[in-house]
Write a protein that holds these residues in place. Structure first.
Motif, PDB file in Angstrom:
ATOM      1  N   LYS A  13       0.820  -1.209   0.000  1.00 16.79           N
ATOM      2  CA  LYS A  13       0.000   0.000   0.000  1.00 16.79           C
ATOM      3  C   LYS A  13       0.856   1.262   0.000  1.00 16.79           C
ATOM      4  O   LYS A  13       0.536   2.235  -0.676  1.00 16.79           O
ATOM      5  N   ARG A  14       1.959   1.230   0.737  1.00 18.13           N
ATOM      6  CA  ARG A  14       2.764   2.438   0.900  1.00 18.13           C
ATOM      7  C   ARG A  14       3.563   2.779  -0.357  1.00 18.13           C
ATOM      8  O   ARG A  14       3.710   3.954  -0.715  1.00 18.13           O
ATOM      9  N   HIS A  15       4.092   1.744  -1.055  1.00 23.83           N
ATOM     10  CA  HIS A  15       4.961   1.993  -2.201  1.00 23.83           C
ATOM     11  C   HIS A  15       4.462   1.354  -3.496  1.00 23.83           C
ATOM     12  O   HIS A  15       5.124   1.474  -4.521  1.00 23.83           O
ATOM     13  N   GLY A  16       3.337   0.646  -3.440  1.00 21.55           N
ATOM     14  CA  GLY A  16       2.817   0.033  -4.648  1.00 21.55           C
ATOM     15  C   GLY A  16       3.600  -1.182  -5.106  1.00 21.55           C
ATOM     16  O   GLY A  16       3.605  -1.510  -6.293  1.00 21.55           O
ATOM     17  N   GLN A  17       4.262  -1.872  -4.182  1.00 21.48           N
ATOM     18  CA  GLN A  17       5.034  -3.059  -4.569  1.00 21.48           C
ATOM     19  C   GLN A  17       4.100  -4.222  -4.887  1.00 21.48           C
ATOM     20  O   GLN A  17       2.941  -4.247  -4.473  1.00 21.48           O
ATOM     21  N   HIS A  18       4.624  -5.221  -5.636  1.00 24.77           N
ATOM     22  CA  HIS A  18       3.819  -6.373  -6.023  1.00 24.77           C
ATOM     23  C   HIS A  18       3.664  -7.346  -4.851  1.00 24.77           C
ATOM     24  O   HIS A  18       4.532  -7.444  -3.985  1.00 24.77           O
ATOM     25  N   ARG A  19       2.560  -8.070  -4.874  1.00 29.63           N
ATOM     26  CA  ARG A  19       2.339  -9.102  -3.855  1.00 29.63           C
ATOM     27  C   ARG A  19       2.942 -10.422  -4.322  1.00 29.63           C
ATOM     28  O   ARG A  19       3.334 -10.571  -5.483  1.00 29.63           O
ATOM     29  N   GLY A  20       2.971 -11.388  -3.404  1.00 34.57           N
ATOM     30  CA  GLY A  20       3.448 -12.725  -3.748  1.00 34.57           C
ATOM     31  C   GLY A  20       2.308 -13.600  -4.243  1.00 34.57           C
ATOM     32  O   GLY A  20       1.165 -13.147  -4.354  1.00 34.57           O
ATOM     33  N   PRO A  21       2.579 -14.866  -4.561  1.00 32.46           N
ATOM     34  CA  PRO A  21       1.530 -15.781  -5.027  1.00 32.46           C
ATOM     35  C   PRO A  21       0.462 -15.967  -3.952  1.00 32.46           C
ATOM     36  O   PRO A  21       0.760 -15.985  -2.762  1.00 32.46           O
ATOM     37  N   MET A  22      -0.794 -16.119  -4.386  1.00 30.50           N
ATOM     38  CA  MET A  22      -1.888 -16.256  -3.435  1.00 30.50           C
ATOM     39  C   MET A  22      -2.356 -17.711  -3.291  1.00 30.50           C
ATOM     40  O   MET A  22      -3.256 -17.992  -2.505  1.00 30.50           O
ATOM     41  N   THR A  23      -1.760 -18.638  -4.056  1.00 27.72           N
ATOM     42  CA  THR A  23      -2.227 -20.028  -4.038  1.00 27.72           C
ATOM     43  C   THR A  23      -1.068 -21.000  -3.879  1.00 27.72           C
ATOM     44  O   THR A  23       0.078 -20.610  -3.695  1.00 27.72           O
ATOM     45  N   HIS A  24      -1.389 -22.292  -4.011  1.00 29.74           N
ATOM     46  CA  HIS A  24      -0.408 -23.400  -3.993  1.00 29.74           C
ATOM     47  C   HIS A  24       0.440 -23.403  -2.718  1.00 29.74           C
ATOM     48  O   HIS A  24       1.639 -23.634  -2.751  1.00 29.74           O
ATOM     49  N   GLY A  25      -0.207 -23.094  -1.589  1.00 26.03           N
ATOM     50  CA  GLY A  25       0.488 -23.195  -0.313  1.00 26.03           C
ATOM     51  C   GLY A  25       1.478 -22.094  -0.029  1.00 26.03           C
ATOM     52  O   GLY A  25       2.254 -22.193   0.929  1.00 26.03           O
ATOM     53  N   SER A  26       1.481 -21.069  -0.853  1.00 24.07           N
ATOM     54  CA  SER A  26       2.416 -19.963  -0.609  1.00 24.07           C
ATOM     55  C   SER A  26       2.052 -19.250   0.677  1.00 24.07           C
ATOM     56  O   SER A  26       0.891 -18.976   0.959  1.00 24.07           O
ATOM     57  N   LYS A  27       3.045 -18.981   1.472  1.00 22.42           N
ATOM     58  CA  LYS A  27       2.833 -18.214   2.695  1.00 22.42           C
ATOM     59  C   LYS A  27       3.421 -16.809   2.569  1.00 22.42           C
ATOM     60  O   LYS A  27       3.696 -16.133   3.553  1.00 22.42           O
ATOM     61  N   PHE A  28       3.642 -16.431   1.309  1.00 22.34           N
ATOM     62  CA  PHE A  28       4.227 -15.111   1.044  1.00 22.34           C
ATOM     63  C   PHE A  28       3.222 -14.342   0.189  1.00 22.34           C
ATOM     64  O   PHE A  28       3.249 -14.396  -1.037  1.00 22.34           O
TER      65      PHE A  28
ATOM     66  N   MET B 269       2.562   6.140   6.979  1.00 18.64           N
ATOM     67  CA  MET B 269       2.144   6.647   5.670  1.00 18.64           C
ATOM     68  C   MET B 269       1.220   7.840   5.865  1.00 18.64           C
ATOM     69  O   MET B 269       0.343   7.829   6.733  1.00 18.64           O
ATOM     70  N   GLY B 270       1.420   8.878   5.069  1.00 16.06           N
ATOM     71  CA  GLY B 270       0.567  10.059   5.141  1.00 16.06           C
ATOM     72  C   GLY B 270       1.059  11.058   6.168  1.00 16.06           C
ATOM     73  O   GLY B 270       2.169  10.959   6.692  1.00 16.06           O
ATOM     74  N   SER B 271       0.207  12.076   6.441  1.00 17.87           N
ATOM     75  CA  SER B 271       0.521  13.149   7.390  1.00 17.87           C
ATOM     76  C   SER B 271       1.784  13.904   6.978  1.00 17.87           C
ATOM     77  O   SER B 271       2.649  14.198   7.798  1.00 17.87           O
ATOM     78  N   VAL B 272       1.914  14.189   5.682  1.00 15.18           N
ATOM     79  CA  VAL B 272       3.033  14.964   5.162  1.00 15.18           C
ATOM     80  C   VAL B 272       2.484  16.122   4.335  1.00 15.18           C
ATOM     81  O   VAL B 272       1.351  16.096   3.867  1.00 15.18           O
ATOM     82  N   LYS B 273       3.311  17.144   4.175  1.00  7.82           N
ATOM     83  CA  LYS B 273       2.890  18.299   3.381  1.00  7.82           C
ATOM     84  C   LYS B 273       2.863  17.927   1.901  1.00  7.82           C
ATOM     85  O   LYS B 273       3.842  17.439   1.350  1.00  7.82           O
ATOM     86  N   VAL B 274       1.723  18.177   1.275  1.00  5.45           N
ATOM     87  CA  VAL B 274       1.533  17.844  -0.137  1.00  5.45           C
ATOM     88  C   VAL B 274       1.041  19.090  -0.872  1.00  5.45           C
ATOM     89  O   VAL B 274       0.168  19.808  -0.379  1.00  5.45           O
ATOM     90  N   THR B 275       1.614  19.340  -2.043  1.00  3.06           N
ATOM     91  CA  THR B 275       1.183  20.453  -2.887  1.00  3.06           C
ATOM     92  C   THR B 275       0.715  19.918  -4.226  1.00  3.06           C
ATOM     93  O   THR B 275       1.440  19.170  -4.889  1.00  3.06           O
ATOM     94  N   VAL B 276      -0.507  20.287  -4.605  1.00  7.14           N
ATOM     95  CA  VAL B 276      -1.040  19.955  -5.924  1.00  7.14           C
ATOM     96  C   VAL B 276      -1.037  21.235  -6.743  1.00  7.14           C
ATOM     97  O   VAL B 276      -1.634  22.233  -6.353  1.00  7.14           O
ATOM     98  N   GLN B 277      -0.344  21.192  -7.880  1.00  8.40           N
ATOM     99  CA  GLN B 277      -0.139  22.400  -8.671  1.00  8.40           C
ATOM    100  C   GLN B 277      -1.129  22.529  -9.824  1.00  8.40           C
ATOM    101  O   GLN B 277      -1.704  21.541 -10.288  1.00  8.40           O
ATOM    102  N   ASN B 278      -1.305  23.773 -10.239  1.00  4.31           N
ATOM    103  CA  ASN B 278      -2.025  24.098 -11.469  1.00  4.31           C
ATOM    104  C   ASN B 278      -3.486  23.645 -11.444  1.00  4.31           C
ATOM    105  O   ASN B 278      -4.004  23.153 -12.438  1.00  4.31           O
ATOM    106  N   LEU B 279      -4.150  23.805 -10.303  1.00  8.02           N
ATOM    107  CA  LEU B 279      -5.575  23.507 -10.218  1.00  8.02           C
ATOM    108  C   LEU B 279      -6.371  24.709 -10.720  1.00  8.02           C
ATOM    109  O   LEU B 279      -5.967  25.859 -10.540  1.00  8.02           O
ATOM    110  N   GLU B 280      -7.505  24.441 -11.310  1.00 13.04           N
ATOM    111  CA  GLU B 280      -8.321  25.521 -11.883  1.00 13.04           C
ATOM    112  C   GLU B 280      -9.435  25.919 -10.927  1.00 13.04           C
ATOM    113  O   GLU B 280     -10.135  25.064 -10.368  1.00 13.04           O
TER     114      GLU B 280
END
Length: 227
Positions: A140-155, A181-192
């Motif tokens: 969730k924090r960095h968008g990394q891939h997950r591991g296998p969800m089947t065949h006895g995988s525990k990862f 995650m979150g609670s940081v200063k964020v700037t969104v530019q060029n909004l109308e």
């Protein structure tokens, strides 16, 4: 930069423009802000305007007959800031921010800055503290891939390899790891700016603005070069 204002986030909604197109907008309660200090090159070394926003009660300390202190409005404005606001001729405020205006000399103490300094079609930058998500994993924090969800995988949603064990035998700085995650200063530019309600001091900005509802948002004239 010649235009800026402090606002609080009301929420999101949608409106129809003149062409009948549905536009998602963020509603901002922009001002009224008051000028509490005008800084000049002679006194401060640079030109800027200090503005305050949202009324706040003063911190009051009373003493009884025995001299014991009784604090009223413990989280109110302290004496130092009370004196600062009194010198400017305004009531105590919750938020104080400073803007480096090119035309700072044109402002006066206690002058009000309202939402009508902006107009429909203006492009602005919105800055706020983003929503806090707490402790989150690497997916969730960095968008990394997950591991296998089947065949006895525990990862499943664990983080992957952090680095080789023999060389360099350490984790490089900047590696995406689980954490806060979150609670940081964020700037969104060029909004109308889609619409301005001068009577209610409302700004309707196209798209999303950082932060939760009631968050303090700084709206500035955009610094992004126009194409």
């Amino acid at each position: 930069m010649n235009k800026a204002i402090l606002a609080t986030k009301v929420g999101m909604t949608q409106i129809f423009n003149e062409d009948g197109v549905l536009v998602p907008v963020t509603v901002l309660q922009a001002g009224p802000c008051v000028v509490t200090q005008v800084k000049t090159k002679e006194n401060d070394g640079y030109e800027a305007v200090q503005v305050a926003f949202v009324d706040k009660k003063d911190k009051i300390i009373n003493k009884d007959a025995k001299g014991n202190k009784e604090v009223i409005h413990r989280h109110g404005v302290n004496k130092a800031l009370q004196g600062h606001f009194k010198k400017a001729g305004v009531s105590s405020k919750r938020y104080i921010r400073e803007f480096k205006f090119e035309n700072a000399a044109e402002y006066a103490l206690a002058q009000e800055i309202k939402a009508d300094i902006f107009a429909a079609g203006d492009k602005v930058d919105a800055t706020a503290i983003s929503k806090g998500k707490g402790f989150q994993g690497a997916i969730k924090r960095h968008g990394q891939h997950r591991g296998p969800m089947t065949h006895g995988s525990k990862f499943h949603r664990h983080q992957g390899s952090n680095g080789a064990c023999s060389s360099p035998s350490r984790v490089f700085k900047g590696k995406g790891m689980p954490g806060h995650m979150g609670s940081v200063k964020v700037t969104v530019q060029n909004l109308e700016v889609v619409r301005v309600d001068a009577e209610k001091n409302l700004l309707l900005v196209k798209g999303a603005v950082p932060g939760p509802k009631k968050a303090l948002v700084t709206i500035k004239e955009t610094t992004r070069a126009q194409a």
